[in-house]
Design an enzyme around this catalytic site. Sequence first.
Site, PDB file in Angstrom:
ATOM      1  N   LYS A  10       0.826  -1.397   0.366  1.00 25.35           N
ATOM      2  CA  LYS A  10      -0.363   0.015   0.166  1.00 25.35           C
ATOM      3  C   LYS A  10       0.442   1.127   0.094  1.00 25.35           C
ATOM      4  CE  LYS A  10      -3.758   1.968   2.940  1.00 25.35           C
ATOM      5  NZ  LYS A  10      -3.366   3.407   1.509  1.00 25.35           N
ATOM      6  N   ASN A 192       7.423   5.485   0.800  1.00 24.15           N
ATOM      7  CA  ASN A 192       9.095   4.846   0.848  1.00 24.15           C
ATOM      8  C   ASN A 192       8.789   4.238   2.147  1.00 24.15           C
ATOM      9  OD1 ASN A 192       9.519   4.683  -1.786  1.00 24.15           O
ATOM     10  ND2 ASN A 192       9.831   7.417  -1.277  1.00 24.15           N
ATOM     11  N   ARG A 193       7.502   3.899   2.996  1.00 23.55           N
ATOM     12  CA  ARG A 193       7.633   3.746   4.012  1.00 23.55           C
ATOM     13  C   ARG A 193       8.617   4.109   5.555  1.00 23.55           C
ATOM     14  NH1 ARG A 193       4.217   1.159   2.093  1.00 23.55           N
ATOM     15  NH2 ARG A 193       3.977  -1.192   2.181  1.00 23.55           N
ATOM     16  N   MET A 194       8.832   6.368   4.648  1.00 24.45           N
ATOM     17  CA  MET A 194       9.003   7.157   5.232  1.00 24.45           C
ATOM     18  C   MET A 194       8.272   7.408   6.184  1.00 24.45           C
ATOM     19  SD  MET A 194      12.274   6.418   5.222  1.00 24.45           S
ATOM     20  CE  MET A 194      12.767   8.050   5.838  1.00 24.45           C
ATOM     21  N   HIS A 195       7.104   6.772   7.244  1.00 24.23           N
ATOM     22  CA  HIS A 195       5.936   7.347   7.747  1.00 24.23           C
ATOM     23  C   HIS A 195       6.881   8.701   8.942  1.00 24.23           C
ATOM     24  CE1 HIS A 195       4.226   4.098   6.124  1.00 24.23           C
ATOM     25  NE2 HIS A 195       4.929   3.267   6.831  1.00 24.23           N
TER      26      HIS A 195
END
Length: 215
Positions: A10, A192-195
């Site tokens: 996602k 990019n999962r850099m939340h």
Amino acid sequence: MEKDLSNYRKTYDKDDLLEENTPENPIELFRDWFFVADNDDSVHEANAMNISTIGLDGFPKNRVVLLKKFTWEGFIFYTNYNSEKGKAIFKNPNICLSFFWPALERQIIIKGKAEKLAENLSDGYYESRPDGSKLGAWASNQSEVVSSRKELDERLKEYENEFEGKEIPRPHNWGGFLIKPISIEFWQGRPNRMHDRIRYTLDLEFNWKKERLAP
């Protein structure tokens, strides 16, 4: 049976969470996020929250309950005090709450200490409940083993007959807990999962310290 979920993906790209756009008090940010969730048609039961306790058996346990009020002091929900959840809280009041609104790509994690709510406040909320919910509080010995669904239905019928045409009082073993937060973490999904993760922690002087956490 086996199912591989490794290819589930996602992309998170709906918003950001930057320090310069956050208030000094996390309750303000919780209020803002909650109102956004509550007014979004894609979010159902914005007040549904997961509560984690340490049980009498030493194991953590999570379940979903409904937040009924939040104030500058903390977060309030109601339950049967003799339930597994209630007994766990009285034994160890250190608990964790979490809200997850996937449609908004947002999560909030709250660590805090639970306190039994004042009797008059529990009375006030109980009086606002529909009669069916009031009767359910009498009929259900929450978390206890029952023989069948029939037993539950029969207990409910007994209390319907007992209180027919009468005011239904609040059971003494039913009421609210106030969770006073010591840490509140806000999570916003990013590409990019850099939340984005911003955590507020209450210090010894009761001031909130704000920090960014790595995703």
